[in-house]
Motif scaffolding. Structure first.
Motif, PDB file in Angstrom:
ATOM      1  N   ASP A 198     -14.184 -29.331  -9.045  1.00 32.54           N
ATOM      2  CA  ASP A 198     -12.853 -29.662  -8.527  1.00 32.54           C
ATOM      3  C   ASP A 198     -11.825 -29.847  -9.648  1.00 32.54           C
ATOM      4  OD1 ASP A 198     -13.702 -29.511  -5.924  1.00 32.54           O
ATOM      5  OD2 ASP A 198     -14.159 -31.653  -5.773  1.00 32.54           O
ATOM      6  N   ARG A 232     -25.804 -28.519 -17.324  1.00 34.36           N
ATOM      7  CA  ARG A 232     -24.701 -28.946 -16.449  1.00 34.36           C
ATOM      8  C   ARG A 232     -24.070 -27.745 -15.746  1.00 34.36           C
ATOM      9  NH1 ARG A 232     -24.371 -32.307 -14.143  1.00 34.36           N
ATOM     10  NH2 ARG A 232     -22.154 -32.691 -14.069  1.00 34.36           N
ATOM     11  N   LEU A 267     -23.236 -24.726 -10.735  1.00 33.41           N
ATOM     12  CA  LEU A 267     -23.375 -23.466  -9.992  1.00 33.41           C
ATOM     13  C   LEU A 267     -24.308 -23.644  -8.796  1.00 33.41           C
ATOM     14  CD1 LEU A 267     -23.684 -20.568 -12.597  1.00 33.41           C
ATOM     15  CD2 LEU A 267     -21.817 -20.993 -10.998  1.00 33.41           C
ATOM     16  N   ALA A 268     -25.428 -24.337  -9.008  1.00 35.68           N
ATOM     17  CA  ALA A 268     -26.404 -24.533  -7.923  1.00 35.68           C
ATOM     18  C   ALA A 268     -25.793 -25.352  -6.798  1.00 35.68           C
ATOM     19  CB  ALA A 268     -27.653 -25.241  -8.458  1.00 35.68           C
ATOM     20  N   GLU A 269     -25.043 -26.377  -7.172  1.00 33.03           N
ATOM     21  CA  GLU A 269     -24.506 -27.287  -6.159  1.00 33.03           C
ATOM     22  C   GLU A 269     -23.329 -26.659  -5.421  1.00 33.03           C
ATOM     23  OE1 GLU A 269     -22.551 -30.153  -3.984  1.00 33.03           O
ATOM     24  OE2 GLU A 269     -21.572 -29.525  -5.836  1.00 33.03           O
ATOM     25  N   ARG A 270     -22.458 -25.938  -6.130  1.00 34.23           N
ATOM     26  CA  ARG A 270     -21.215 -25.437  -5.541  1.00 34.23           C
ATOM     27  C   ARG A 270     -21.357 -24.112  -4.798  1.00 34.23           C
ATOM     28  NH1 ARG A 270     -17.805 -27.944  -3.301  1.00 34.23           N
ATOM     29  NH2 ARG A 270     -19.688 -29.187  -3.140  1.00 34.23           N
ATOM     30  N   ALA A 311     -26.327 -26.671 -12.981  1.00 37.53           N
ATOM     31  CA  ALA A 311     -26.325 -27.639 -11.879  1.00 37.53           C
ATOM     32  C   ALA A 311     -25.058 -27.491 -11.032  1.00 37.53           C
ATOM     33  CB  ALA A 311     -26.459 -29.069 -12.416  1.00 37.53           C
TER      34      ALA A 311
END
Lengths: 187, 187
Positions: free
Chosen positions: B30, B100, B105-108, B103
């Protein structure tokens, strides 16, 4: 005999913790607030605050609730047990959105250090059956590497590649670990 | 001969793309906005908008910039090359905050489908040296499983357990793959 627990309290807890997980995996960490989870779960904010003073308590209990779901008991040969454990892991990842929960934990924990024990306990719960099955057969470093390769290989497929591993992937991974560590498939 | 490129343009690109990655790994998805990245990079918003019309273009180029960093050329035995590749992966994860970036990329990505090609290209860049080294020696399913177990095992340690794998972990993982797939360590 277990203490008597009001079934309504049990029900409330289950509803709220499930709603917490739903909000977390659908909308992300920032969406987990008492007012929003209360709305999703269909309870009052006051009920939530009475049970869980802050967001971390809510998230911690939600993951503990999930982590407490029993795995299938290992009853077969080593080969069968490893296959079943990975298939069950796959189903949690792809059908129960464990992939989302782990991605949120991975992404948020460095920024929210209080999440670290939550993440660690959740991972320990998840890995326990594999570790217990392998510990009598391998030295600690080998157990660690085997568990990382099996769990990490599955997670890499689902979370990083967005691809659910097929049975032949799981079978090949299991055979790889059996061969690599000279394990008896019938153990 | 390569086209002549104004070195100031190259410099601007590098500064902005590095700032984009810094903001992404430090502050999350964000926070990646043109005004904020411009401030961090020390350029005007207008410069950023002139090169990258939207956030996705910026993030895509930032990951492409990172993915283009050359890996060490495989020059040794298979055992040496696998070890060096995992050690270099570890150093990217732990020293250059690749953990980071992955992570985020995986989450978003599930929530921002336009990120999918960015994530896929970045992973393909990262896995290419391992895949190319193994492809002449194994069938495609075996390559896939071996790469997932090696990369996934490393990622699982760093991203999920928050622990940088020691040399003995890497060596054990490499020996496991060599043995599992009956590979000649000197190949």
């Amino acid at each position: 005999m277990a203490d008597t627990v009001d079934p309504r309290v049990v029900r409330t807890r289950q509803d709220v913790l499930q709603a917490t997980l739903d909000v977390l995996v659908d909308e992300g960490w920032d969406a987990v607030t008492h007012p929003h989870v209360a709305r999703v779960a269909g309870y009052s904010k006051a009920t939530l605050y009475a049970h869980w003073p802050d967001r971390l308590a809510l998230v911690r209990d939600a993951f503990a609730h999930w982590g407490a779901i029993p795995h299938l008991a290992p009853v077969g040969t080593l080969r069968e047990d490893l296959r079943i454990e990975l298939q069950s892991f796959r189903s949690s990842l792809s059908d129960h959105r464990l992939d989302r929960a782990l991605a949120v934990l991975a992404e948020r924990t460095p920024a929210v250090p209080e999440l670290r024990p939550v993440r660690d306990a959740f991972l320990a719960d998840g890995e326990r059956p594999l570790r217990k099955r392998l510990e009598p057969l391998l030295d600690p470093l080998e157990v660690d590497v085997a568990v990382h390769m099996l769990c990490g290989g599955m997670l890499h497929a689902v979370v990083m590649h967005g691809r659910v591993p097929a049975d032949d992937f799981i079978d090949t991974a299991v055979e790889a670990v059996l061969t690599a560590f000279d394990l008896d498939p019938a153990a």
